[in-house]
Design an enzyme around this catalytic site. Structure first.
Site, mmCIF file in Angstrom:
data_model
loop_
_atom_site.group_PDB
_atom_site.id
_atom_site.type_symbol
_atom_site.label_atom_id
_atom_site.label_comp_id
_atom_site.label_asym_id
_atom_site.label_seq_id
_atom_site.Cartn_x
_atom_site.Cartn_y
_atom_site.Cartn_z
ATOM 1 C CB SER A 11 -0.940 0.010 1.222
ATOM 2 O OG SER A 11 -0.188 0.024 2.416
ATOM 3 N NE ARG A 36 2.022 -6.991 8.330
ATOM 4 C CZ ARG A 36 1.754 -6.171 9.320
ATOM 5 N NH1 ARG A 36 1.738 -6.610 10.562
ATOM 6 N NH2 ARG A 36 1.485 -4.895 9.096
ATOM 7 C CE1 TYR A 148 6.555 6.228 11.742
ATOM 8 C CE2 TYR A 148 6.580 8.604 12.005
ATOM 9 C CZ TYR A 148 6.582 7.492 11.189
ATOM 10 O OH TYR A 148 6.628 7.648 9.822
ATOM 11 C CE LYS A 152 9.496 5.724 9.830
ATOM 12 N NZ LYS A 152 9.775 4.721 8.793
ATOM 13 C CB VAL A 181 2.418 10.850 2.820
ATOM 14 C CG1 VAL A 181 2.189 10.616 1.331
ATOM 15 C CG2 VAL A 181 3.824 11.368 3.069
HETATM 16 N N1 LIG Z 1 2.047 8.468 5.516
HETATM 17 C C1 LIG Z 1 2.796 9.302 6.217
HETATM 18 O O1 LIG Z 1 2.319 10.328 6.740
HETATM 19 C C2 LIG Z 1 4.277 9.034 6.356
HETATM 20 C C3 LIG Z 1 5.122 10.121 6.622
HETATM 21 C C4 LIG Z 1 6.477 9.907 6.761
HETATM 22 C C5 LIG Z 1 6.994 8.624 6.628
HETATM 23 N N2 LIG Z 1 6.150 7.566 6.384
HETATM 24 C C6 LIG Z 1 6.735 6.225 6.293
HETATM 25 O O2 LIG Z 1 6.495 5.712 5.000
HETATM 26 C C7 LIG Z 1 6.511 4.286 5.050
HETATM 27 C C8 LIG Z 1 5.312 3.754 4.285
HETATM 28 O O3 LIG Z 1 4.136 4.154 4.936
HETATM 29 P P1 LIG Z 1 2.821 4.567 4.159
HETATM 30 O O4 LIG Z 1 2.563 5.983 4.457
HETATM 31 O O5 LIG Z 1 2.890 4.139 2.769
HETATM 32 O O6 LIG Z 1 1.743 3.735 4.987
HETATM 33 P P2 LIG Z 1 0.987 2.364 4.680
HETATM 34 O O7 LIG Z 1 0.116 2.521 3.508
HETATM 35 O O8 LIG Z 1 0.382 1.985 5.981
HETATM 36 O O9 LIG Z 1 2.153 1.345 4.296
HETATM 37 C C9 LIG Z 1 2.917 0.656 5.237
HETATM 38 C C10 LIG Z 1 3.507 -0.541 4.529
HETATM 39 O O10 LIG Z 1 4.373 -1.227 5.447
HETATM 40 C C11 LIG Z 1 4.007 -2.589 5.469
HETATM 41 N N3 LIG Z 1 4.250 -3.164 6.777
HETATM 42 C C12 LIG Z 1 3.916 -2.663 7.985
HETATM 43 N N4 LIG Z 1 4.241 -3.517 8.946
HETATM 44 C C13 LIG Z 1 4.796 -4.591 8.336
HETATM 45 C C14 LIG Z 1 5.320 -5.818 8.796
HETATM 46 N N5 LIG Z 1 5.351 -6.123 10.106
HETATM 47 N N6 LIG Z 1 5.795 -6.714 7.896
HETATM 48 C C15 LIG Z 1 5.752 -6.425 6.559
HETATM 49 N N7 LIG Z 1 5.278 -5.280 6.067
HETATM 50 C C16 LIG Z 1 4.804 -4.373 6.952
HETATM 51 C C17 LIG Z 1 2.507 -2.598 5.138
HETATM 52 O O11 LIG Z 1 2.149 -3.865 4.570
HETATM 53 P P3 LIG Z 1 1.234 -4.986 5.267
HETATM 54 O O12 LIG Z 1 0.320 -4.321 6.236
HETATM 55 O O13 LIG Z 1 0.552 -5.631 4.106
HETATM 56 O O14 LIG Z 1 2.228 -5.898 5.912
HETATM 57 C C18 LIG Z 1 2.431 -1.519 4.086
HETATM 58 O O15 LIG Z 1 2.773 -2.046 2.828
HETATM 59 C C19 LIG Z 1 6.552 3.911 6.526
HETATM 60 O O16 LIG Z 1 7.870 3.577 6.879
HETATM 61 C C20 LIG Z 1 6.135 5.192 7.227
HETATM 62 O O17 LIG Z 1 6.678 5.291 8.511
HETATM 63 C C21 LIG Z 1 4.805 7.761 6.222
#
Ligand SMILES: NC(=O)c1ccc[n+]([C@@H]2O[C@H](COP(=O)([O-])OP(=O)(O)OC[C@H]3O[C@@H](n4cnc5c(N)ncnc54)[C@H](OP(=O)(O)O)[C@@H]3O)[C@@H](O)[C@H]2O)c1
Length: 252
Positions: A11, A36, A148, A152, A181
């Protein structure tokens, strides 16, 4: 076999990295997707022009590392791009959260990311690139998002140090530090309700964050902070003492 490996590909930003890199890269044989939720990655694989290999597993599981290492050896793999993106976070005060949740954040964001990086480096040659998904939360301690933000900070500093270590081998490391995001993360982490998520005017779309991250990585930038607002935030955290910023935030 030339490979692009992306964790957290089911995702949000991870899936977007797969879509954009699919169009950008040439000479790649396969995309390897890790997360997952298998069905989500199967749907994504249908969209890609490159063949995709799916690893439906938890990034904390030793079985994933064994499977990855076995397949990397079996295919004499040459990892051209590793995107270490899987991550999670939970909004709320430390004292109001279970220690299991806090430890999950460290295990997924720090330990698993370190394990996957070190596992992949032996399969990388000159010109390879590692992209680590950090966050602008890395720039300042964040009450209400403490584990968190601290996790990071680890990702950011690990990434910068690793980049220095690998420079002479021609392997480049980029840490990406976005602010909020529009992905599932905001809802899952509870950040939507917090000040972090409420700042609607600084929220970015995943496609814009990933495009800026890829542009920065191509320029061999060690840190990419997508968006003007977060670039300003980064500058602020460099010039103003953190105690002062935290005091102002407390008043707000
Ligand atoms: N969205 C924001 O505001 C934001 C801002 C700054 C940084 N980030 C970082 O960007 C990255 C991606 O996040 P996103 O915003 O795209 O959110 P997201 O849509 O929730 O994506 C998170 C991804 O990580 C995977 N994941 C989580 N736990 C896992 C586990 N135990 N094993 C395998 N896969 C796992 C999830 O896959 P499954 O659930 O299918 O396992 C999913 O594909 C993260 O590191 C987050 O901290 C996000």
């Amino acid at each position: 076999m030339k490979v692009v490996l992306i964790t957290g590909a089911s995702s949000g930003l991870g899936a977007e990295f797969a879509r954009q890199l699919d169009k950008e890269v040439s000479g790649i044989d396969e995309f390897w997707l890790v997360a997952r939720r298998k069905e989500r990655m199967e749907e994504l694989a249908q969209e890609l022009t490159h063949p995709a290999r799916i690893f439906a597993n938890d990034v904390r599981n030793r079985s994933l590392y064994e499977c990855l290492e076995w397949q990397l050896n079996e295919e004499c793999a040459d990892i051209k791009i590793l995107v270490n993106n899987a991550g999670c976070g939970f909004n709320g005060f430390v004292t109001e959260q279970s220690s299991e949740k806090l430890i999950d954040v460290l295990d997924i964001n720090c330990t698993a990311m370190t394990a996957i990086t070190t596992l992949c480096i032996p399969f990388m040659k000159r010109g390879a690139h590692i992209i680590h998904m950090a966050s602008s939360a890395a720039y300042l301690p964040q009450p209400g998002f403490a584990a968190y933000a601290a996790s990071k900070s680890y990702v950011l500093n690990f990434s910068r140090a690793l980049g220095e270590e690998l420079r002479s081998r021609g392997i480049y490391v980029t840490a990406v530090c976005p602010g909020p995001v529009e992905t599932e993360f905001l809802k899952k982490s509870g950040a939507e309700k917090s000040s972090y998520g409420l700042k609607k005017y600084v929220r970015m779309e995943a496609k814009d964050v990933v495009a800026e991250a890829i542009r920065g990585a191509k320029r061999k930038q060690t840190v990419v902070t997508p968006g003007l607002a977060m670039k300003g935030f980064r500058l602020l955290t460099k010039v103003v003492p953190h105690e002062v910023i935290l005091k102002v935030m407390r008043k707000l």
